[in-house]
Scaffold this motif. Structure first.
Motif, short mmCIF file in Angstrom:
data_model
loop_
_atom_site.label_atom_id
_atom_site.label_comp_id
_atom_site.label_asym_id
_atom_site.label_seq_id
_atom_site.Cartn_x
_atom_site.Cartn_y
_atom_site.Cartn_z
N UNK A 1 0.72 -1.30 0.00
CA UNK A 1 0.01 0.02 0.04
C UNK A 1 0.90 1.18 0.27
N UNK A 2 1.64 1.30 0.81
CA UNK A 2 2.48 2.51 1.06
C UNK A 2 3.42 2.59 -0.30
N UNK A 3 3.91 1.59 -1.05
CA UNK A 3 4.49 1.74 -2.43
C UNK A 3 3.66 2.31 -3.46
N UNK A 4 2.28 1.73 -3.45
CA UNK A 4 1.33 2.10 -4.63
C UNK A 4 0.51 3.12 -4.46
N UNK A 5 -0.15 3.38 -3.37
CA UNK A 5 -1.15 4.12 -3.03
C UNK A 5 -0.90 5.55 -2.71
N UNK A 6 -1.47 6.57 -3.53
CA UNK A 6 -1.09 8.09 -3.11
C UNK A 6 -1.42 8.30 -1.87
N UNK A 7 -0.40 9.41 -1.38
CA UNK A 7 -0.29 9.73 0.02
C UNK A 7 -1.71 9.95 0.77
N UNK A 8 -2.47 10.92 0.16
CA UNK A 8 -3.73 11.20 0.57
C UNK A 8 -4.66 10.04 0.63
N UNK A 9 -4.42 8.85 0.06
CA UNK A 9 -5.47 7.81 0.14
C UNK A 9 -4.90 6.79 0.97
N UNK A 10 -3.80 6.82 1.55
CA UNK A 10 -3.04 5.52 2.22
C UNK A 10 -3.72 5.33 3.66
N UNK A 11 -4.20 6.39 4.42
CA UNK A 11 -4.69 5.96 5.71
C UNK A 11 -5.99 5.15 5.66
#
Length: 331
Positions: A204-214
């Motif tokens: 998730x950290x590698x793929x998902x944009x920062x704003x959606x990671x949480x």
């Protein structure tokens, strides 16, 4: 277990070559296993076997739309790279070819889009977009193992992630739908390359944009910590489908000192897919998603032979044919 079963010669158990095959064969095995239990909730007393049947009357070992569409993607990948216009057009053409075969099972959103017979990928994506901004069923997630296979030899996941999103857009909409396809494609791609299951939080950290990671980390945490797979919606929703597959894999994961043995791999595939099927509802799809990752991590040789002997489905393939298709798509 089964190994060295294809027409293209011996394959070392545990090799990257074997894991490429395992991603597609694991998808098919989970799909065919779950087909007989779709829309049910088998309890712990119910044996999970490749019995066929279910609401659509599949034969024992017959895969459903999940693997059929993955096979279409793999066939397209034998013609062009999937991160090109030609590759996406080839995927769209394969989807239409499958639709013309009059499949007995097809998701509602996929049916809505393919019934328009859009002649190119761009037209098909426009048709899908016109159905609404968040048609976030699991129909594009179920076929992602083929995308990881097609890019198995790329040194970085960049092109694969782009293709995963674009292939998702052929039938489905919604940002998280496309992110789910990218997350799972990356997980399968990583498993093929390393021979190990990924840390999904790291994915998730590698793929998902920062704003959606949480929210994505929250979804993964829920899948890893719940005793029962009760998520926000039933697993017809793309996120719950991903969570259900990861829940089944994670809760049955063997101890580290046992996971790398043949018996440990075989047991985890059996137990992980059985747990996923017992989660109920869209059992063929969630087990196909889980099977693709388990097969990518452990290889085709670890998939129980009593399953692989039975596998068959569109476009007229059996285990040998599907394994050979994986080889060709990866090349």
């Amino acid at each position: 277990m089964t190994q060295s079963y294809t027409s293209q010669g011996e394959v070392d158990e545990g090799s990257a070559h074997d894991r490429v095959r395992g991603a597609l064969l694991g998808t098919a095995a989970g799909d065919a296993l779950g087909a007989g239990y779709e829309f049910s909730f088998p309890g712990p007393e119910v044996p999970i076997v490749m019995k066929g049947g279910g609401p659509f009357g599949f034969a024992p070992g017959e895969w459903t739309d999940d693997t059929a569409m993955a096979a279409g993607i793999a066939r397209a990948a034998t013609l062009h790279r999937l991160d090109t216009t030609e590759g996406l057009d080839a995927v769209a053409a394969e989807f239409l070819r499958w639709q013309q075969s009059d499949p007995r099972d097809m998701g509602n959103q996929t049916r809505r889009v393919l019934s328009r017979r859009s002649p190119t990928a761009a037209a098909m994506q426009a048709t899908a977009a016109a159905t609404g901004p968040d048609n976030a069923g699991n129909g594009s997630l179920m076929r992602t193992a083929a995308i990881a296979v097609a890019f198995a030899h790329d040194q970085t996941p960049t092109a694969m992630l782009s293709a995963a999103a674009e292939v998702s857009r052929l039938t489905n909409t919604g940002v998280d739908t496309h992110l789910a396809c990218q997350v799972w494609s990356h997980a399968v791609w990583s498993a093929i390359g390393t021979g190990a299951l990924p840390d999904l939080h790291g994915t998730v950290t590698a793929v998902v944009p920062h704003g959606a990671r949480d929210r994505w980390h929250q979804w993964v945490t829920a899948a890893e910590t719940q005793d029962r797979p009760v998520f926000e919606h039933n697993n017809g929703w793309v996120i719950s489908a991903l969570q259900t597959a990861w829940w089944g894999i994670h809760r049955t994961r063997p101890a580290v000192d046992h996971a790398d043995t043949p018996d440990g791999a075989d047991a985890h595939i059996r137990d992980g897919l059985a747990a996923t099927v017992r989660a109920g509802h869209d059992t063929d799809t969630t087990a196909a998603i889980a099977g693709g990752l388990l097969g990518a991590a452990y290889g085709a040789a670890a998939i129980p032979s009593e399953w692989t002997r039975m596998l068959h489905g569109w476009p007229g393939l059996d285990t040998v044919g599907l394994a050979d298709l994986a080889d060709a798509a990866a090349r």
